[in-house]
Design a protein around this motif. Structure first.
Motif, mmCIF file in Angstrom:
data_model
loop_
_atom_site.group_PDB
_atom_site.id
_atom_site.type_symbol
_atom_site.label_atom_id
_atom_site.label_comp_id
_atom_site.label_asym_id
_atom_site.label_seq_id
_atom_site.Cartn_x
_atom_site.Cartn_y
_atom_site.Cartn_z
ATOM 1 N N ASN A 45 17.466 122.967 18.894
ATOM 2 C CA ASN A 45 18.421 123.853 18.221
ATOM 3 C C ASN A 45 19.507 124.290 19.204
ATOM 4 O O ASN A 45 19.757 125.465 19.407
ATOM 5 C CB ASN A 45 17.669 125.058 17.631
ATOM 6 C CG ASN A 45 18.520 125.865 16.688
ATOM 7 O OD1 ASN A 45 19.474 125.372 16.118
ATOM 8 N ND2 ASN A 45 18.150 127.117 16.516
ATOM 9 N N GLU A 46 20.121 123.309 19.809
ATOM 10 C CA GLU A 46 21.186 123.507 20.795
ATOM 11 C C GLU A 46 22.516 123.237 20.097
ATOM 12 O O GLU A 46 22.757 122.124 19.635
ATOM 13 C CB GLU A 46 20.998 122.537 21.960
ATOM 14 C CG GLU A 46 22.060 122.601 23.010
ATOM 15 C CD GLU A 46 21.885 123.781 23.940
ATOM 16 O OE1 GLU A 46 22.848 124.105 24.640
ATOM 17 O OE2 GLU A 46 20.802 124.362 23.966
ATOM 18 N N ARG A 47 23.307 124.240 19.963
ATOM 19 C CA ARG A 47 24.601 124.125 19.294
ATOM 20 C C ARG A 47 24.476 123.808 17.810
ATOM 21 O O ARG A 47 25.462 123.630 17.123
ATOM 22 C CB ARG A 47 25.499 123.095 19.979
ATOM 23 C CG ARG A 47 25.781 123.407 21.425
ATOM 24 C CD ARG A 47 26.835 122.462 21.988
ATOM 25 N NE ARG A 47 26.834 122.416 23.406
ATOM 26 C CZ ARG A 47 27.377 123.308 24.213
ATOM 27 N NH1 ARG A 47 27.961 124.357 23.720
ATOM 28 N NH2 ARG A 47 27.326 123.156 25.506
ATOM 29 N N PHE A 66 17.937 135.336 16.246
ATOM 30 C CA PHE A 66 16.962 134.602 17.051
ATOM 31 C C PHE A 66 17.179 133.112 16.765
ATOM 32 O O PHE A 66 17.211 132.701 15.613
ATOM 33 C CB PHE A 66 15.556 135.057 16.659
ATOM 34 C CG PHE A 66 14.435 134.157 17.092
ATOM 35 C CD1 PHE A 66 14.348 133.682 18.391
ATOM 36 C CD2 PHE A 66 13.447 133.804 16.197
ATOM 37 C CE1 PHE A 66 13.297 132.865 18.782
ATOM 38 C CE2 PHE A 66 12.388 132.997 16.578
ATOM 39 C CZ PHE A 66 12.332 132.520 17.876
ATOM 40 N N TYR A 67 17.354 132.331 17.800
ATOM 41 C CA TYR A 67 17.593 130.897 17.687
ATOM 42 C C TYR A 67 16.363 130.141 18.191
ATOM 43 O O TYR A 67 16.217 129.940 19.402
ATOM 44 C CB TYR A 67 18.822 130.501 18.516
ATOM 45 C CG TYR A 67 20.090 131.159 18.030
ATOM 46 C CD1 TYR A 67 20.907 130.523 17.104
ATOM 47 C CD2 TYR A 67 20.452 132.431 18.466
ATOM 48 C CE1 TYR A 67 22.067 131.131 16.636
ATOM 49 C CE2 TYR A 67 21.603 133.049 18.002
ATOM 50 C CZ TYR A 67 22.405 132.394 17.089
ATOM 51 O OH TYR A 67 23.543 133.002 16.627
ATOM 52 N N PRO A 68 15.457 129.736 17.292
ATOM 53 C CA PRO A 68 14.265 129.006 17.745
ATOM 54 C C PRO A 68 14.676 127.747 18.508
ATOM 55 O O PRO A 68 15.691 127.114 18.194
ATOM 56 C CB PRO A 68 13.551 128.645 16.433
ATOM 57 C CG PRO A 68 14.102 129.593 15.426
ATOM 58 C CD PRO A 68 15.493 129.898 15.846
ATOM 59 N N ASP A 69 13.888 127.375 19.495
ATOM 60 C CA ASP A 69 14.242 126.251 20.367
ATOM 61 C C ASP A 69 14.263 124.904 19.652
ATOM 62 O O ASP A 69 15.125 124.072 19.930
ATOM 63 C CB ASP A 69 13.259 126.164 21.543
ATOM 64 C CG ASP A 69 13.383 127.340 22.486
ATOM 65 O OD1 ASP A 69 14.506 127.855 22.663
ATOM 66 O OD2 ASP A 69 12.353 127.745 23.048
ATOM 67 N N PHE A 70 13.310 124.673 18.768
ATOM 68 C CA PHE A 70 13.165 123.365 18.130
ATOM 69 C C PHE A 70 12.903 123.509 16.639
ATOM 70 O O PHE A 70 12.314 124.499 16.205
ATOM 71 C CB PHE A 70 11.982 122.583 18.730
ATOM 72 C CG PHE A 70 12.155 122.212 20.169
ATOM 73 C CD1 PHE A 70 12.660 120.970 20.529
ATOM 74 C CD2 PHE A 70 11.793 123.095 21.176
ATOM 75 C CE1 PHE A 70 12.815 120.619 21.861
ATOM 76 C CE2 PHE A 70 11.950 122.758 22.517
ATOM 77 C CZ PHE A 70 12.458 121.518 22.859
ATOM 78 N N ILE A 71 13.315 122.498 15.884
ATOM 79 C CA ILE A 71 12.933 122.343 14.486
ATOM 80 C C ILE A 71 12.255 120.979 14.400
ATOM 81 O O ILE A 71 12.830 119.968 14.806
ATOM 82 C CB ILE A 71 14.143 122.439 13.551
ATOM 83 C CG1 ILE A 71 14.839 123.793 13.746
ATOM 84 C CG2 ILE A 71 13.714 122.231 12.091
ATOM 85 C CD1 ILE A 71 16.163 123.929 13.037
ATOM 86 N N VAL A 72 11.022 120.970 13.909
ATOM 87 C CA VAL A 72 10.170 119.780 13.983
ATOM 88 C C VAL A 72 9.640 119.422 12.599
ATOM 89 O O VAL A 72 9.128 120.291 11.891
ATOM 90 C CB VAL A 72 8.972 120.021 14.933
ATOM 91 C CG1 VAL A 72 8.154 118.754 15.116
ATOM 92 C CG2 VAL A 72 9.433 120.578 16.278
ATOM 93 N N ALA A 73 9.745 118.153 12.233
ATOM 94 C CA ALA A 73 9.136 117.648 10.995
ATOM 95 C C ALA A 73 7.842 116.948 11.373
ATOM 96 O O ALA A 73 7.831 116.057 12.225
ATOM 97 C CB ALA A 73 10.071 116.677 10.290
ATOM 98 N N VAL A 112 17.663 114.969 24.836
ATOM 99 C CA VAL A 112 17.517 116.317 24.313
ATOM 100 C C VAL A 112 17.974 117.290 25.391
ATOM 101 O O VAL A 112 17.459 117.256 26.509
ATOM 102 C CB VAL A 112 16.040 116.602 23.928
ATOM 103 C CG1 VAL A 112 15.882 118.031 23.456
ATOM 104 C CG2 VAL A 112 15.577 115.627 22.871
ATOM 105 N N PRO A 113 18.936 118.175 25.084
ATOM 106 C CA PRO A 113 19.400 119.138 26.094
ATOM 107 C C PRO A 113 18.359 120.225 26.317
ATOM 108 O O PRO A 113 18.052 120.992 25.412
ATOM 109 C CB PRO A 113 20.673 119.717 25.474
ATOM 110 C CG PRO A 113 20.460 119.571 24.005
ATOM 111 C CD PRO A 113 19.629 118.329 23.822
#
Length: 129
Positions: A30-32, A48-55, A4-5
């Motif tokens: 949410n990198e690239r 706004f680009y949230p850092d993570f998307i989590v299920a 994970v970057p």
């Protein structure tokens, strides 16, 4: 696929937590990826680009999607971004795309939760919210 970057120790610590949390099904940084939420600052649209998307798997077996933002330094527009993300999740939850929620993980609170031994995303969300 297992890398994970991360741009900070905070993001790395959060990703490590996600890797070990029993109720996390999958997540992405949410990198690239380019997913953004529009918010307004001084009447101008911003992204706004949230850092993570989590299920996350809930106790009843259903799946909830989370936008997650980690934050060390607090800036003046953070609350605008948080409000926009919460509103986006609320609106998205009313569609066919399932339940969405937002998690804001401020560094000091996240570190405290991890030191206390929080082991699931649900516990973390409860602690931070």
């Amino acid at each position: 696929l297992s890398k994970v970057p991360c741009h900070s120790d905070l993001e790395k610590n959060f990703a490590d937590f996600l890797d070990s949390a029993k109720d996390v099904i999958r997540y992405l940084k949410n990198e690239r990826f380019g997913f953004s939420v529009t918010y307004y600052e001084e009447h101008r649209p911003r992204q706004f680009y949230p850092d993570f998307i989590v299920a996350v798997r809930e106790k009843d077996g259903t799946e909830t999607m989370w936008l997650a933002e980690t934050k060390g330094e607090m800036r003046t527009n953070v609350e605008l971004k948080n409000l926009a993300a919460r509103l986006w999740c609320e609106k998205m939850s009313g569609t066919k795309y399932g339940r969405w929620r937002y998690l804001f993980a401020q560094q000091l609170k996240l570190e405290k939760a991890l030191k206390l031994g929080v082991s699931t995303f649900a516990e973390l969300a409860s602690f931070l919210n």
